[in-house]
Design an enzyme around this catalytic site. Sequence first.
Site, PDB file in Angstrom:
ATOM      1  N   ARG A 121     -95.528  34.429  -2.693  1.00 59.31           N
ATOM      2  CA  ARG A 121     -96.111  33.366  -1.876  1.00 59.31           C
ATOM      3  C   ARG A 121     -97.278  32.741  -2.630  1.00 59.31           C
ATOM      4  O   ARG A 121     -98.430  32.978  -2.303  1.00 59.31           O
ATOM      5  CB  ARG A 121     -96.538  33.929  -0.549  1.00 59.31           C
ATOM      6  N   GLN A 126     -93.799  27.429  -3.369  1.00 58.97           N
ATOM      7  CA  GLN A 126     -93.546  27.057  -1.971  1.00 58.97           C
ATOM      8  C   GLN A 126     -92.204  26.351  -1.790  1.00 58.97           C
ATOM      9  O   GLN A 126     -91.487  26.596  -0.830  1.00 58.97           O
ATOM     10  CB  GLN A 126     -94.674  26.171  -1.454  1.00 58.97           C
ATOM     11  N   ASP A 129     -89.130  28.714  -1.554  1.00 64.61           N
ATOM     12  CA  ASP A 129     -89.252  29.837  -0.627  1.00 64.61           C
ATOM     13  C   ASP A 129     -88.234  29.761   0.524  1.00 64.61           C
ATOM     14  O   ASP A 129     -88.428  29.020   1.481  1.00 64.61           O
ATOM     15  CB  ASP A 129     -90.687  29.851  -0.088  1.00 64.61           C
ATOM     16  N   SER A 132     -89.532  30.683   4.145  1.00 70.51           N
ATOM     17  CA  SER A 132     -90.204  29.616   4.886  1.00 70.51           C
ATOM     18  C   SER A 132     -89.200  28.610   5.418  1.00 70.51           C
ATOM     19  O   SER A 132     -89.241  28.237   6.592  1.00 70.51           O
ATOM     20  CB  SER A 132     -91.198  28.865   3.993  1.00 70.51           C
ATOM     21  N   TYR A 229     -98.794  38.273   4.492  1.00 73.53           N
ATOM     22  CA  TYR A 229     -98.000  39.236   5.253  1.00 73.53           C
ATOM     23  C   TYR A 229     -98.878  40.177   6.083  1.00 73.53           C
ATOM     24  O   TYR A 229     -99.997  40.516   5.683  1.00 73.53           O
ATOM     25  CB  TYR A 229     -97.170  40.109   4.305  1.00 73.53           C
TER      26      TYR A 229
HETATM   27  P1  NAD Z   1     -93.493  37.072   8.620  1.00 70.98           P
HETATM   28  O1  NAD Z   1     -92.137  36.523   8.863  1.00 70.98           O
HETATM   29  O2  NAD Z   1     -93.638  38.163   7.618  1.00 70.98           O
HETATM   30  O3  NAD Z   1     -94.099  37.594  10.012  1.00 70.98           O
HETATM   31  C1  NAD Z   1     -94.198  36.739  11.122  1.00 70.98           C
HETATM   32  C2  NAD Z   1     -95.561  36.850  11.748  1.00 70.98           C
HETATM   33  O4  NAD Z   1     -95.648  38.058  12.514  1.00 70.98           O
HETATM   34  C3  NAD Z   1     -96.739  36.894  10.764  1.00 70.98           C
HETATM   35  O5  NAD Z   1     -97.638  35.858  11.074  1.00 70.98           O
HETATM   36  C4  NAD Z   1     -97.348  38.271  10.986  1.00 70.98           C
HETATM   37  O6  NAD Z   1     -98.755  38.274  10.799  1.00 70.98           O
HETATM   38  C5  NAD Z   1     -96.969  38.533  12.424  1.00 70.98           C
HETATM   39  N1  NAD Z   1     -97.057  39.939  12.834  1.00 70.98           N
HETATM   40  C6  NAD Z   1     -96.712  41.050  12.129  1.00 70.98           C
HETATM   41  N2  NAD Z   1     -96.955  42.153  12.860  1.00 70.98           N
HETATM   42  C7  NAD Z   1     -97.455  41.734  14.058  1.00 70.98           C
HETATM   43  C8  NAD Z   1     -97.886  42.408  15.237  1.00 70.98           C
HETATM   44  N3  NAD Z   1     -97.881  43.741  15.315  1.00 70.98           N
HETATM   45  N4  NAD Z   1     -98.345  41.676  16.275  1.00 70.98           N
HETATM   46  C9  NAD Z   1     -98.377  40.322  16.193  1.00 70.98           C
HETATM   47  N5  NAD Z   1     -97.983  39.624  15.119  1.00 70.98           N
HETATM   48  C10 NAD Z   1     -97.516  40.314  14.052  1.00 70.98           C
HETATM   49  O7  NAD Z   1     -94.500  35.908   8.216  1.00 70.98           O
HETATM   50  P2  NAD Z   1     -94.167  34.481   7.593  1.00 70.98           P
HETATM   51  O8  NAD Z   1     -93.726  33.581   8.663  1.00 70.98           O
HETATM   52  O9  NAD Z   1     -93.211  34.635   6.471  1.00 70.98           O
HETATM   53  O10 NAD Z   1     -95.559  33.937   7.027  1.00 70.98           O
HETATM   54  C11 NAD Z   1     -96.799  34.547   7.133  1.00 70.98           C
HETATM   55  C12 NAD Z   1     -97.858  33.709   6.369  1.00 70.98           C
HETATM   56  O11 NAD Z   1     -97.527  33.500   5.000  1.00 70.98           O
HETATM   57  C13 NAD Z   1     -98.095  32.342   6.956  1.00 70.98           C
HETATM   58  O12 NAD Z   1     -99.481  32.143   7.017  1.00 70.98           O
HETATM   59  C14 NAD Z   1     -97.501  31.402   5.957  1.00 70.98           C
HETATM   60  O13 NAD Z   1     -98.138  30.140   5.949  1.00 70.98           O
HETATM   61  C15 NAD Z   1     -97.707  32.132   4.676  1.00 70.98           C
HETATM   62  N6  NAD Z   1     -96.706  31.723   3.695  1.00 70.98           N
HETATM   63  C16 NAD Z   1     -97.122  31.213   2.487  1.00 70.98           C
HETATM   64  C17 NAD Z   1     -96.174  30.823   1.532  1.00 70.98           C
HETATM   65  C18 NAD Z   1     -96.576  30.261   0.196  1.00 70.98           C
HETATM   66  O14 NAD Z   1     -97.752  30.021  -0.034  1.00 70.98           O
HETATM   67  N7  NAD Z   1     -95.637  30.073  -0.740  1.00 70.98           N
HETATM   68  C19 NAD Z   1     -94.820  30.953   1.816  1.00 70.98           C
HETATM   69  C20 NAD Z   1     -94.434  31.490   3.046  1.00 70.98           C
HETATM   70  C21 NAD Z   1     -95.391  31.862   3.972  1.00 70.98           C
END
Ligand code: NAD
Length: 373
Positions: A121, A126, A129, A132, A229
């Site tokens: 990430r 991006q 990905d 996403s 994460y």
């Molecule tokens: P994910 O699919 O791994 O998880 C989904 C969400 O569930 C996350 O926000 C996580 O914090 C939450 N979660 C985990 N355990 C939990 C709990 N016990 N109770 C409540 N919530 C809980 O996450 P995701 O959608 O892949 O993305 C997470 C972050 O990463 C975001 O901020 C996103 O913007 C960032 N991201 C950045 C890039 C990049 O820069 N290339 C790419 C993808 C995602």
Amino acid sequence: MKIAVLKEQADGERRVAATPETVRKFIALGATLAVETGAGETASIADAGYADAGASIGDRAATLSGADIVLGVQGPDPATLAGVSPDAWIVASLNPFAERARVEAYAAAGYEALAMEFMPRITRAQSMDILSSQSNLSGYKAVLDAAAEYGRAFPMMMTAAGTISAAKAFVMGVGVAGLQAIATARRLGAQVSATDVRAATREQIQSLGAKPIFVENVAGIEGEGTGGYAGEMSPEYQAAQAELVSGHIAKQDIVITTALIPGRPAPRLISAAQVASMKPGSVIVDLAVEQGGNVEGSVAGEVVVVNGVTIVGHRNVPSRLAADASALFSRNLFNFLSAFWDKDAGRPVLDAEIGDAIRLTQGGRIVNARLSS
Ligand code: NAD
């Protein structure tokens, strides 16, 4: 450099790993494209679309014969890869933790297997990905699936016959899918609240016009969390979260859960007792159902009704929007391979930061640090 695009074989998989658009772009880089007959059918792409873009269309054997790179949405069954060069790349979503035997078979065959879901990430990745791009669509579809199961309307409606109040929707897990679920539920007119363990999401929830619901007495994860994460939370945090959810959930009409922890089972966020506390007619969509589920009682691949509460557990939600999901997935693959295209070599040459993160197998061995434990 021959790139092969396979028809997906997994049950219920409707997506495809290339579109006519990405076929054209790969050909412009100097590659030869072979697409298996009917590969795009379930994503509304006819063979003629690929042929017009310059790909050859043929059966699986012809598609794979001499292929240097095999593209898939899901990892192809190693037993069906006869004809592929021994040092070929297999580039797909490979589900490495759950499909270890498959990864071992790729290694044994000599292939270099690249798991797109291990893309780091970082800003420059991006556009590559798949997590996403696919989660975004899942978050949107989860709300539509909830709306379809819900026997009431989402928006407040003031009619001559009286007023209908807005649905109350609660989104648990505010990553990519959760943010899109909030935005979609808001667009449909619901009153939305949301929660996460990562502190950075509080502001994101507010910026979408939803209400943050956070555990206040026990510290969660500061900021974005490592690589964006979450990790497993302490028993103390889990107890505080359970209490918070119990107080909130009984008043909700719609709950969308999206919480995941990479490489671990999904955290359990809603107990059977909490489901029972909800009003009959309420709907829960568990987007984590295939990773073990956030909701007690959710069943992968099924819509179940427990005490009048509908729990939706569709598998492979992005595949339910196969055309858009394929378009985005295919662009992720193209963005990845083209970013590393070496004109002299006539093929992609990876750098260490991304290569080491996503490469599972090389030289007959499993080489990825995340799979070594
Ligand atoms: P994910 O699919 O791994 O998880 C989904 C969400 O569930 C996350 O926000 C996580 O914090 C939450 N979660 C985990 N355990 C939990 C709990 N016990 N109770 C409540 N919530 C809980 O996450 P995701 O959608 O892949 O993305 C997470 C972050 O990463 C975001 O901020 C996103 O913007 C960032 N991201 C950045 C890039 C990049 O820069 N290339 C790419 C993808 C995602």
